[in-house]
Design a protein around this motif. Structure first.
Motif, PDB file in Angstrom:
ATOM      1  N   MET A   1       3.089   1.238   7.970  1.00 15.47           N
ATOM      2  CA  MET A   1       2.577   1.224   6.591  1.00 15.47           C
ATOM      3  C   MET A   1       3.655   0.698   5.636  1.00 15.47           C
ATOM      4  SD  MET A   1       1.379   4.437   4.256  1.00 15.47           S
ATOM      5  CE  MET A   1      -0.205   4.696   4.971  1.00 15.47           C
ATOM      6  N   LYS A   2       3.218  -0.162   4.691  1.00 13.46           N
ATOM      7  CA  LYS A   2       4.188  -0.683   3.719  1.00 13.46           C
ATOM      8  C   LYS A   2       4.599   0.445   2.750  1.00 13.46           C
ATOM      9  CE  LYS A   2       2.538  -5.491   3.464  1.00 13.46           C
ATOM     10  NZ  LYS A   2       3.436  -6.025   4.465  1.00 13.46           N
ATOM     11  N   ASP A   3       5.817   0.328   2.221  1.00 14.36           N
ATOM     12  CA  ASP A   3       6.262   1.312   1.229  1.00 14.36           C
ATOM     13  C   ASP A   3       5.460   1.192  -0.050  1.00 14.36           C
ATOM     14  OD1 ASP A   3       8.082   2.680   2.603  1.00 14.36           O
ATOM     15  OD2 ASP A   3       9.850   1.634   1.822  1.00 14.36           O
ATOM     16  N   VAL A   4       5.229  -0.068  -0.460  1.00  9.54           N
ATOM     17  CA  VAL A   4       4.506  -0.321  -1.726  1.00  9.54           C
ATOM     18  C   VAL A   4       3.478  -1.418  -1.467  1.00  9.54           C
ATOM     19  CG1 VAL A   4       4.712  -0.917  -4.175  1.00  9.54           C
ATOM     20  CG2 VAL A   4       6.650   0.135  -2.994  1.00  9.54           C
ATOM     21  N   LEU A   5       2.293  -1.230  -1.993  1.00  6.36           N
ATOM     22  CA  LEU A   5       1.228  -2.229  -1.821  1.00  6.36           C
ATOM     23  C   LEU A   5       0.367  -2.231  -3.086  1.00  6.36           C
ATOM     24  CD1 LEU A   5      -0.076  -4.000   0.573  1.00  6.36           C
ATOM     25  CD2 LEU A   5      -1.779  -2.180   0.658  1.00  6.36           C
ATOM     26  N   ILE A   6      -0.121  -3.416  -3.433  1.00  4.32           N
ATOM     27  CA  ILE A   6      -1.105  -3.509  -4.530  1.00  4.32           C
ATOM     28  C   ILE A   6      -2.469  -3.689  -3.870  1.00  4.32           C
ATOM     29  CG2 ILE A   6      -1.884  -4.904  -6.500  1.00  4.32           C
ATOM     30  CD1 ILE A   6       1.104  -5.790  -6.793  1.00  4.32           C
ATOM     31  N   ALA A   7      -3.470  -2.961  -4.343  1.00  2.88           N
ATOM     32  CA  ALA A   7      -4.830  -3.104  -3.795  1.00  2.88           C
ATOM     33  C   ALA A   7      -5.773  -3.396  -4.952  1.00  2.88           C
ATOM     34  CB  ALA A   7      -5.245  -1.830  -3.068  1.00  2.88           C
ATOM     35  N   ALA A   8      -6.691  -4.344  -4.730  1.00  2.62           N
ATOM     36  CA  ALA A   8      -7.621  -4.699  -5.819  1.00  2.62           C
ATOM     37  C   ALA A   8      -8.901  -5.281  -5.248  1.00  2.62           C
ATOM     38  CB  ALA A   8      -6.972  -5.730  -6.747  1.00  2.62           C
ATOM     39  N   VAL A  25       5.464  -7.926  -4.465  1.00  3.73           N
ATOM     40  CA  VAL A  25       4.849  -6.897  -3.612  1.00  3.73           C
ATOM     41  C   VAL A  25       3.516  -7.462  -3.127  1.00  3.73           C
ATOM     42  CG1 VAL A  25       3.653  -4.654  -3.753  1.00  3.73           C
ATOM     43  CG2 VAL A  25       5.929  -4.894  -4.735  1.00  3.73           C
ATOM     44  N   ALA A  26       3.189  -7.227  -1.868  1.00  3.26           N
ATOM     45  CA  ALA A  26       1.946  -7.798  -1.324  1.00  3.26           C
ATOM     46  C   ALA A  26       0.713  -7.171  -1.988  1.00  3.26           C
ATOM     47  CB  ALA A  26       1.893  -7.553   0.177  1.00  3.26           C
ATOM     48  N   VAL A  44     -11.313  -0.298   2.064  1.00  3.31           N
ATOM     49  CA  VAL A  44      -9.945  -0.759   1.812  1.00  3.31           C
ATOM     50  C   VAL A  44      -9.349  -1.197   3.147  1.00  3.31           C
ATOM     51  CG1 VAL A  44      -9.666   0.758  -0.188  1.00  3.31           C
ATOM     52  CG2 VAL A  44      -8.809   1.496   2.010  1.00  3.31           C
ATOM     53  N   MET A  45      -8.555  -2.249   3.135  1.00  3.33           N
ATOM     54  CA  MET A  45      -8.072  -2.817   4.385  1.00  3.33           C
ATOM     55  C   MET A  45      -6.736  -2.197   4.792  1.00  3.33           C
ATOM     56  SD  MET A  45     -10.692  -4.490   4.531  1.00  3.33           S
ATOM     57  CE  MET A  45     -10.529  -5.269   6.122  1.00  3.33           C
ATOM     58  N   GLN A  46      -5.923  -1.802   3.830  1.00  4.89           N
ATOM     59  CA  GLN A  46      -4.659  -1.120   4.127  1.00  4.89           C
ATOM     60  C   GLN A  46      -4.194  -0.369   2.886  1.00  4.89           C
ATOM     61  OE1 GLN A  46      -1.176  -3.718   4.567  1.00  4.89           O
ATOM     62  NE2 GLN A  46      -2.468  -5.497   4.208  1.00  4.89           N
ATOM     63  N   THR A  51       0.641   3.171  -3.495  1.00  9.29           N
ATOM     64  CA  THR A  51      -0.335   2.092  -3.674  1.00  9.29           C
ATOM     65  C   THR A  51      -0.656   1.940  -5.158  1.00  9.29           C
ATOM     66  OG1 THR A  51      -1.322   2.506  -1.511  1.00  9.29           O
ATOM     67  CG2 THR A  51      -2.635   1.234  -3.073  1.00  9.29           C
ATOM     68  N   VAL A  52      -0.514   0.710  -5.628  1.00 12.17           N
ATOM     69  CA  VAL A  52      -0.918   0.391  -7.002  1.00 12.17           C
ATOM     70  C   VAL A  52      -2.349  -0.110  -6.924  1.00 12.17           C
ATOM     71  CG1 VAL A  52      -0.510  -1.111  -8.987  1.00 12.17           C
ATOM     72  CG2 VAL A  52       1.445  -0.216  -7.674  1.00 12.17           C
TER      73      VAL A  52
END
Ligand code: R5P
Length: 305
Positions: A1-8, A25-26, A44-46, A51-52
């Motif tokens: 798992m990534k430490d930080v991820l943006i999801a939208a 950030v990805a 959600v995919m990841q 998570t932002v």
């Protein structure tokens, strides 16, 4: 798992990409399916440890339920902290019951969102009778960013500040007009507005400051129907303004509304990209990225402590 991820979701893809580029950030997509009966399914995919969740909340009644499903799914996938980055936050204007029996939408919205997220970051929420954004979201960390530096960057005072005048169309606009004026080193005045209906407003210029011959910038947080700006433009035109343009943080108005603004005499409306709109002229991504970077660093230092 990534430490930080943006999801939208798809509808916020462009804003999320700008934020992703600013933060390095990805950004991962959230899939939204609408069934024929208009129910929604969210996948959600990841998730990231932090998570932002990026979502601009214009058209709120269609966006809020999928947003909550997304937050729930992110948590199920292991997100330890969810920061809702909502550059435009809906339902902030109904901050009291103006008539018996009305819901106080601002408070209700906060109660709906708070259980699903750990923090919320927004840009220029409409705070009028509530002094502090934390008071709207007492159960989670709430950060409100000022858009004044963004709007001030759109003010051209190269011909000298005596030539220009920033105008807030009503008392509610005083705080942001003053902040933009200070950042742009320009004078400002405030008009008086009376709203009789959604598109029926009267605006009066009762300040002694001369408008004649000046380049006027109307400054407002939200352009909803455009009625406020149209009424203010007509008055300022009568007062002899050389040119009237408008700067807004959140532009929600339709193309037809923009035509009416032109007909009223407005040279142009420019806005930030907190809501995707044809008037977008400056991005709020650097502002959001800066605040999120600091907040994520703080969260990560508490993990390490
Ligand atoms: C109200 O107090 C806000 O600051 C805006 O002036 C208002 O939402 C604008 O609405 P409209 O464009 O419909 O006049």
């Amino acid at each position: 798992m990534k430490d930080v991820l943006i999801a939208a979701m798809q509808q916020d893809r462009q804003g999320a990409e700008r934020l992703s580029n600013e933060m390095n950030v990805a950004a991962a997509p959230i899939k939204l399916q609408r069934f024929p009966d208009r129910e929604s399914k969210v996948r959600v995919m990841q998730a990231g440890r932090v998570t932002v969740l990026y979502a601009s909340l214009d058209r709120p009644d269609e966006k809020l339920i999928p947003l909550i499903f997304a937050a729930s799914a992110l948590r199920d996938l292991g997100a330890e902290k969810i920061i809702l980055a909502a550059p435009y936050l809906c339902y902030m204007r109904q901050d009291k019951a103006f008539h018996d029996g009305e819901a106080v939408s601002q408070q209700v919205l906060a109660k709906i969102l708070s259980p699903w997220i750990d923090e919320i970051v927004t840009v220029e929420p409409h705070l009028h009778r509530v002094a502090d954004f934390s008071a709207v979201f007492p159960d989670i960390k709430a950060i409100a960013l000022s858009a004044a530096p963004l709007l001030a960057a759109l003010v051209d005072n190269s011909k000298g500040s005596k030539n220009i005048l920033l105008v807030g169309p009503d008392q509610e606009a005083r705080a942001w007009t003053k902040a933009v004026a200070e950042a742009a080193q320009a004078p400002f005045v405030i008009m008086t507005k009376q709203r009789r209906g959604d598109r029926d407003v009267e605006v009066v210029y009762d300040d002694a400051t001369t408008v004649e011959g000046r380049e006027v910038y109307l400054v407002d947080d939200i352009v909803s129907s455009g009625a406020t700006l149209a009424a203010a433009t007509l008055v300022l035109k009568q007062k002899g303004a050389a040119r009237i343009e408008a700067l807004a943080v959140h532009a929600l108005c339709s193309s037809d509304d923009l035509i009416q603004l032109k007909e009223a005499g407005l040279f142009r409306l420019r806005s930030t990209d907190t809501v995707p709109h044809e008037t977008n002229a400056i991005s709020a991504a650097p502002l959001l990225a800066d605040a999120l970077r600091k907040e994520i660093a703080r969260l990560q230092s508490t993990y390490q402590a």
